[in-house]
Scaffold this motif. Structure first.
Motif, PDB file in Angstrom:
ATOM      1  N   THR A  44       0.836  -1.204   0.000  1.00  0.00           N
ATOM      2  CA  THR A  44       0.000   0.000   0.000  1.00  0.00           C
ATOM      3  C   THR A  44       0.872   1.255   0.000  1.00  0.00           C
ATOM      4  O   THR A  44       0.646   2.184  -0.788  1.00  0.00           O
ATOM      5  CB  THR A  44      -0.941   0.007   1.224  1.00  0.00           C
ATOM      6  OG1 THR A  44      -1.775  -1.148   1.164  1.00  0.00           O
ATOM      7  CG2 THR A  44      -1.786   1.266   1.276  1.00  0.00           C
ATOM      8  N   TYR A  45       1.887   1.279   0.874  1.00  0.00           N
ATOM      9  CA  TYR A  45       2.790   2.440   0.936  1.00  0.00           C
ATOM     10  C   TYR A  45       3.499   2.650  -0.405  1.00  0.00           C
ATOM     11  O   TYR A  45       3.542   3.773  -0.930  1.00  0.00           O
ATOM     12  CB  TYR A  45       3.825   2.257   2.049  1.00  0.00           C
ATOM     13  CG  TYR A  45       4.866   3.361   2.067  1.00  0.00           C
ATOM     14  CD1 TYR A  45       4.606   4.574   2.686  1.00  0.00           C
ATOM     15  CD2 TYR A  45       6.095   3.197   1.440  1.00  0.00           C
ATOM     16  CE1 TYR A  45       5.536   5.597   2.683  1.00  0.00           C
ATOM     17  CE2 TYR A  45       7.039   4.208   1.432  1.00  0.00           C
ATOM     18  CZ  TYR A  45       6.758   5.410   2.056  1.00  0.00           C
ATOM     19  OH  TYR A  45       7.694   6.427   2.043  1.00  0.00           O
ATOM     20  N   LYS A  47       2.656   1.732  -3.384  1.00  0.00           N
ATOM     21  CA  LYS A  47       1.714   2.166  -4.421  1.00  0.00           C
ATOM     22  C   LYS A  47       1.345   3.635  -4.225  1.00  0.00           C
ATOM     23  O   LYS A  47       1.355   4.420  -5.175  1.00  0.00           O
ATOM     24  CB  LYS A  47       0.461   1.286  -4.396  1.00  0.00           C
ATOM     25  CG  LYS A  47      -0.513   1.605  -5.488  1.00  0.00           C
ATOM     26  CD  LYS A  47      -1.699   0.666  -5.467  1.00  0.00           C
ATOM     27  CE  LYS A  47      -2.684   1.030  -6.570  1.00  0.00           C
ATOM     28  NZ  LYS A  47      -3.845   0.153  -6.570  1.00  0.00           N
ATOM     29  N   GLU A  48       1.027   4.017  -2.987  1.00  0.00           N
ATOM     30  CA  GLU A  48       0.642   5.405  -2.701  1.00  0.00           C
ATOM     31  C   GLU A  48       1.776   6.382  -2.990  1.00  0.00           C
ATOM     32  O   GLU A  48       1.541   7.525  -3.374  1.00  0.00           O
ATOM     33  CB  GLU A  48       0.207   5.549  -1.245  1.00  0.00           C
ATOM     34  CG  GLU A  48      -1.136   4.925  -0.945  1.00  0.00           C
ATOM     35  CD  GLU A  48      -1.490   4.947   0.533  1.00  0.00           C
ATOM     36  OE1 GLU A  48      -0.628   5.339   1.365  1.00  0.00           O
ATOM     37  OE2 GLU A  48      -2.622   4.558   0.855  1.00  0.00           O
ATOM     38  N   GLN A  49       3.019   5.943  -2.781  1.00  0.00           N
ATOM     39  CA  GLN A  49       4.181   6.807  -2.988  1.00  0.00           C
ATOM     40  C   GLN A  49       4.762   6.688  -4.407  1.00  0.00           C
ATOM     41  O   GLN A  49       5.819   7.238  -4.692  1.00  0.00           O
ATOM     42  CB  GLN A  49       5.266   6.487  -1.955  1.00  0.00           C
ATOM     43  CG  GLN A  49       4.839   6.725  -0.522  1.00  0.00           C
ATOM     44  CD  GLN A  49       4.614   8.193  -0.224  1.00  0.00           C
ATOM     45  OE1 GLN A  49       5.367   9.039  -0.667  1.00  0.00           O
ATOM     46  NE2 GLN A  49       3.569   8.502   0.527  1.00  0.00           N
ATOM     47  N   ASP A  50       4.082   5.955  -5.270  1.00  0.00           N
ATOM     48  CA  ASP A  50       4.501   5.769  -6.671  1.00  0.00           C
ATOM     49  C   ASP A  50       5.890   5.149  -6.807  1.00  0.00           C
ATOM     50  O   ASP A  50       6.719   5.595  -7.598  1.00  0.00           O
ATOM     51  CB  ASP A  50       4.444   7.094  -7.446  1.00  0.00           C
ATOM     52  CG  ASP A  50       3.031   7.619  -7.587  1.00  0.00           C
ATOM     53  OD1 ASP A  50       2.122   6.788  -7.783  1.00  0.00           O
ATOM     54  OD2 ASP A  50       2.822   8.842  -7.492  1.00  0.00           O
ATOM     55  N   SER A 117       7.068  10.708   5.465  1.00  0.00           N
ATOM     56  CA  SER A 117       6.270   9.585   4.957  1.00  0.00           C
ATOM     57  C   SER A 117       6.807   8.264   5.503  1.00  0.00           C
ATOM     58  O   SER A 117       6.035   7.350   5.795  1.00  0.00           O
ATOM     59  CB  SER A 117       6.247   9.572   3.428  1.00  0.00           C
ATOM     60  OG  SER A 117       7.441   9.068   2.881  1.00  0.00           O
TER      61      SER A 117
END
Length: 129
Positions: A44-45, A47-50, A117
């Motif tokens: 998840t991290y 993916k969210e942070q590209d 982050s």
């Protein structure tokens, strides 16, 4: 004289290589979570942070999909027998390994948000439940 110049250059290169690891953000801590749960949080991290898998390094190393003006964000993580390890760094477009403990403009615009982050990620991993 040229021989001495080359010796100085070699010494500087070796010194920079040794200091590279000190420039990285590193954390290792114990978790009481199943591997699947940790992987889900990390996926998840990332993916969210590209982040995407890095082609520059082998192993479980990721980099930001796009570079900012200073380069790419990198992240390496592992979870084995309850021990979670995280290493993060910025590698620049000018082949510079930026110091994650830097201060000033770079720190304010690039490093601080990245470190924040990562600290949020760590809090998420340590949450019970």
């Amino acid at each position: 004289m040229l021989k001495n110049n080359n010796m100085l250059k070699n010494t500087g290169t070796n010194k920079n290589t040794a200091n590279t690891q000190e420039k990285h953000f590193k954390r290792t801590f114990q978790l009481e979570k199943y591997e699947e749960e940790v992987r889900k949080i990390m996926d998840t991290y990332l993916k969210e942070q590209d982040f995407v898998e890095s082609k520059k390094y082998s192993g479980q190393i990721y980099r930001s999909e796009t570079a900012n003006m200073f380069g790419f964000k990198y992240l390496k993580w592992s979870y084995k027998e309850g021990t979670f390890s995280l290493e993060a760094w910025l590698y620049g477009t000018l082949n510079i390994d930026w110091n994650m403990n830097n201060v000033g403009f770079l720190a304010y615009t690039i490093i601080k948000p990245y470190k924040e982050s990562l600290l949020t990620l760590i809090k998420t991993l340590k949450k019970e439940g």
